[in-house]
Design a protein around this motif. Structure first.
Motif, PDB file in Angstrom:
ATOM      1  N   LYS A   1      -2.894  17.883   5.732  1.00  0.00           N
ATOM      2  CA  LYS A   1      -3.213  18.986   5.187  1.00  0.00           C
ATOM      3  C   LYS A   1      -2.161  20.050   6.109  1.00  0.00           C
ATOM      4  CE  LYS A   1      -7.773  19.163   3.022  1.00  0.00           C
ATOM      5  NZ  LYS A   1      -8.130  20.542   1.796  1.00  0.00           N
ATOM      6  N   ALA A   2      -1.788  19.740   7.240  1.00  0.00           N
ATOM      7  CA  ALA A   2      -0.482  20.687   7.339  1.00  0.00           C
ATOM      8  C   ALA A   2       0.423  20.277   6.881  1.00  0.00           C
ATOM      9  CB  ALA A   2      -0.667  20.744   9.509  1.00  0.00           C
ATOM     10  N   ASP A   3       1.169  18.797   6.663  1.00  0.00           N
ATOM     11  CA  ASP A   3       2.720  18.941   6.475  1.00  0.00           C
ATOM     12  C   ASP A   3       2.479  18.331   4.838  1.00  0.00           C
ATOM     13  OD1 ASP A   3       4.662  17.283   5.581  1.00  0.00           O
ATOM     14  OD2 ASP A   3       4.373  16.487   8.253  1.00  0.00           O
ATOM     15  N   GLU A   4       3.401  19.579   4.266  1.00  0.00           N
ATOM     16  CA  GLU A   4       3.309  19.284   2.842  1.00  0.00           C
ATOM     17  C   GLU A   4       3.592  17.680   2.136  1.00  0.00           C
ATOM     18  OE1 GLU A   4       2.168  20.907  -1.191  1.00  0.00           O
ATOM     19  OE2 GLU A   4       2.173  21.792   0.828  1.00  0.00           O
ATOM     20  N   ALA A   5       4.795  17.435   2.735  1.00  0.00           N
ATOM     21  CA  ALA A   5       5.055  15.864   2.488  1.00  0.00           C
ATOM     22  C   ALA A   5       3.649  14.711   2.644  1.00  0.00           C
ATOM     23  CB  ALA A   5       6.491  15.677   3.609  1.00  0.00           C
ATOM     24  N   LEU A   6       3.088  14.598   3.648  1.00  0.00           N
ATOM     25  CA  LEU A   6       1.536  14.240   3.602  1.00  0.00           C
ATOM     26  C   LEU A   6       0.437  14.214   2.546  1.00  0.00           C
ATOM     27  CD1 LEU A   6       1.903  13.529   7.377  1.00  0.00           C
ATOM     28  CD2 LEU A   6       3.024  12.485   5.693  1.00  0.00           C
ATOM     29  N   ALA A   7       0.537  16.008   2.288  1.00  0.00           N
ATOM     30  CA  ALA A   7      -0.779  16.024   1.088  1.00  0.00           C
ATOM     31  C   ALA A   7      -1.072  15.579  -0.110  1.00  0.00           C
ATOM     32  CB  ALA A   7      -0.606  17.700   1.528  1.00  0.00           C
ATOM     33  N   GLY A   8       0.778  15.126  -0.385  1.00  0.00           N
ATOM     34  CA  GLY A   8       1.099  14.947  -1.733  1.00  0.00           C
ATOM     35  C   GLY A   8       0.100  13.214  -1.757  1.00  0.00           C
ATOM     36  N   ILE A   9      -0.534  13.081  -0.900  1.00  0.00           N
ATOM     37  CA  ILE A   9      -0.982  11.303  -0.753  1.00  0.00           C
ATOM     38  C   ILE A   9      -1.800  11.697  -1.692  1.00  0.00           C
ATOM     39  CG2 ILE A   9      -1.737   9.379   0.735  1.00  0.00           C
ATOM     40  CD1 ILE A   9       0.550   9.634   3.218  1.00  0.00           C
ATOM     41  N   ARG A  10      -2.098  10.301  -2.409  1.00  0.00           N
ATOM     42  CA  ARG A  10      -3.246  10.196  -3.286  1.00  0.00           C
ATOM     43  C   ARG A  10      -4.267   9.934  -2.462  1.00  0.00           C
ATOM     44  NH1 ARG A  10      -3.292  11.045  -8.338  1.00  0.00           N
ATOM     45  NH2 ARG A  10      -0.872  10.485  -9.915  1.00  0.00           N
ATOM     46  N   VAL A  11      -6.211  10.376  -2.092  1.00  0.00           N
ATOM     47  CA  VAL A  11      -6.992  10.051  -1.361  1.00  0.00           C
ATOM     48  C   VAL A  11      -7.323   8.802  -1.514  1.00  0.00           C
ATOM     49  CG1 VAL A  11      -9.567  10.569  -0.761  1.00  0.00           C
ATOM     50  CG2 VAL A  11      -7.929  12.197  -1.659  1.00  0.00           C
ATOM     51  N   ARG A  12      -7.506   7.646  -2.720  1.00  0.00           N
ATOM     52  CA  ARG A  12      -7.073   6.446  -2.609  1.00  0.00           C
ATOM     53  C   ARG A  12      -6.724   5.944  -1.702  1.00  0.00           C
ATOM     54  NH1 ARG A  12      -5.539   6.002  -7.952  1.00  0.00           N
ATOM     55  NH2 ARG A  12      -3.780   5.314  -7.102  1.00  0.00           N
ATOM     56  N   ASP A  13      -4.915   5.748  -1.769  1.00  0.00           N
ATOM     57  CA  ASP A  13      -4.209   5.322  -0.907  1.00  0.00           C
ATOM     58  C   ASP A  13      -4.504   5.439   0.947  1.00  0.00           C
ATOM     59  OD1 ASP A  13      -2.897   4.610  -2.787  1.00  0.00           O
ATOM     60  OD2 ASP A  13      -1.504   6.069  -2.626  1.00  0.00           O
ATOM     61  N   LEU A  14      -4.986   7.097   1.023  1.00  0.00           N
ATOM     62  CA  LEU A  14      -4.963   6.932   2.536  1.00  0.00           C
ATOM     63  C   LEU A  14      -6.710   6.317   2.933  1.00  0.00           C
ATOM     64  CD1 LEU A  14      -5.014   9.270   4.954  1.00  0.00           C
ATOM     65  CD2 LEU A  14      -7.197  10.535   3.665  1.00  0.00           C
ATOM     66  N   LEU A  15      -7.547   5.792   1.778  1.00  0.00           N
ATOM     67  CA  LEU A  15      -8.678   5.348   2.563  1.00  0.00           C
ATOM     68  C   LEU A  15      -7.949   3.324   2.173  1.00  0.00           C
ATOM     69  CD1 LEU A  15     -11.339   6.709   0.414  1.00  0.00           C
ATOM     70  CD2 LEU A  15     -11.092   7.094   2.236  1.00  0.00           C
ATOM     71  N   GLN A  16      -7.294   2.952   1.366  1.00  0.00           N
ATOM     72  CA  GLN A  16      -6.576   2.205   1.179  1.00  0.00           C
ATOM     73  C   GLN A  16      -6.114   1.554   2.896  1.00  0.00           C
ATOM     74  OE1 GLN A  16      -5.203   0.641  -2.170  1.00  0.00           O
ATOM     75  NE2 GLN A  16      -6.835   1.336  -3.346  1.00  0.00           N
ATOM     76  N   CYS A  17      -5.829   2.244   4.068  1.00  0.00           N
ATOM     77  CA  CYS A  17      -4.431   1.924   4.114  1.00  0.00           C
ATOM     78  C   CYS A  17      -6.043   2.013   5.975  1.00  0.00           C
ATOM     79  CB  CYS A  17      -3.865   3.885   4.926  1.00  0.00           C
ATOM     80  SG  CYS A  17      -2.079   3.853   4.120  1.00  0.00           S
ATOM     81  N   LEU A  18      -6.923   2.296   5.972  1.00  0.00           N
ATOM     82  CA  LEU A  18      -8.176   2.431   6.450  1.00  0.00           C
ATOM     83  C   LEU A  18      -7.921   0.273   7.005  1.00  0.00           C
ATOM     84  CD1 LEU A  18      -9.957   5.114   6.266  1.00  0.00           C
ATOM     85  CD2 LEU A  18      -8.692   4.734   8.012  1.00  0.00           C
ATOM     86  N   PRO A  19      -7.851  -0.251   8.373  1.00  0.00           N
ATOM     87  CA  PRO A  19      -8.745  -1.560   8.078  1.00  0.00           C
ATOM     88  C   PRO A  19      -9.605  -2.063   7.525  1.00  0.00           C
ATOM     89  CG  PRO A  19      -8.062  -0.364  10.278  1.00  0.00           C
ATOM     90  CD  PRO A  19      -7.624   0.544   9.688  1.00  0.00           C
ATOM     91  N   GLY A  20     -10.355  -2.490   7.115  1.00  0.00           N
ATOM     92  CA  GLY A  20     -11.502  -2.894   6.380  1.00  0.00           C
ATOM     93  C   GLY A  20     -11.379  -2.386   4.890  1.00  0.00           C
ATOM     94  N   ILE A  21     -10.607  -1.752   4.674  1.00  0.00           N
ATOM     95  CA  ILE A  21     -11.167  -0.677   3.304  1.00  0.00           C
ATOM     96  C   ILE A  21     -10.052  -1.358   1.940  1.00  0.00           C
ATOM     97  CG2 ILE A  21     -11.115   1.125   2.085  1.00  0.00           C
ATOM     98  CD1 ILE A  21     -13.240   1.176   4.009  1.00  0.00           C
ATOM     99  N   GLY A  22     -10.359  -2.050   0.769  1.00  0.00           N
ATOM    100  CA  GLY A  22      -9.465  -2.761  -0.088  1.00  0.00           C
ATOM    101  C   GLY A  22      -9.649  -1.130  -0.740  1.00  0.00           C
TER     102      GLY A  22
END
Length: 104
Positions: free
Chosen positions: A47-68
């Motif tokens: 939220k504090a970095d505009e470059a990172l704020a553009g990541i899709r939530v789906r992609d963010l969640l899939q980066c978490l261990p055990g989440i596909g």
């Protein structure tokens, strides 16, 4: 609407900026996948970095261990988050629900 014509300098600057954004997102996702930060910390940082704020939530969640893909999709549907939503568009209740779901 036609795409504006860019000078060579403008094109080069845009290319450099795009490369930096992709690199920052890759490093961010790798850190999250390695467990170096919690989901809450990742969202706060994004939220504090505009470059990172553009990541899709789906992609963010899939980066978490055990989440596909399926678990990410199910979590988003249960909470009521659009599959196209980006981190910058998350509301406080959605963030709270995602973090709560991570702790289960």
């Amino acid at each position: 609407m036609a795409t504006p014509e860019l000078s060579e300098e403008q094109r080069a600057a845009a290319l450099v900026k795009a490369t930096a954004v992709r690199s920052a997102r890759r490093v961010f996702k790798e850190e999250l996948a390695r467990g170096e930060m919690t989901l809450q910390e990742a969202i706060d940082r994004a939220k504090a970095d505009e470059a990172l704020a553009g990541i899709r939530v789906r992609d963010l969640l899939q980066c978490l261990p055990g989440i596909g893909p399926k678990r990410a999709e199910t979590a988003m549907e249960d909470i009521g988050i659009s599959q196209a939503r980006r981190i910058r568009g998350l509301g406080t209740h959605q963030i709270d629900a995602l973090v709560e779901r991570e702790h289960r």
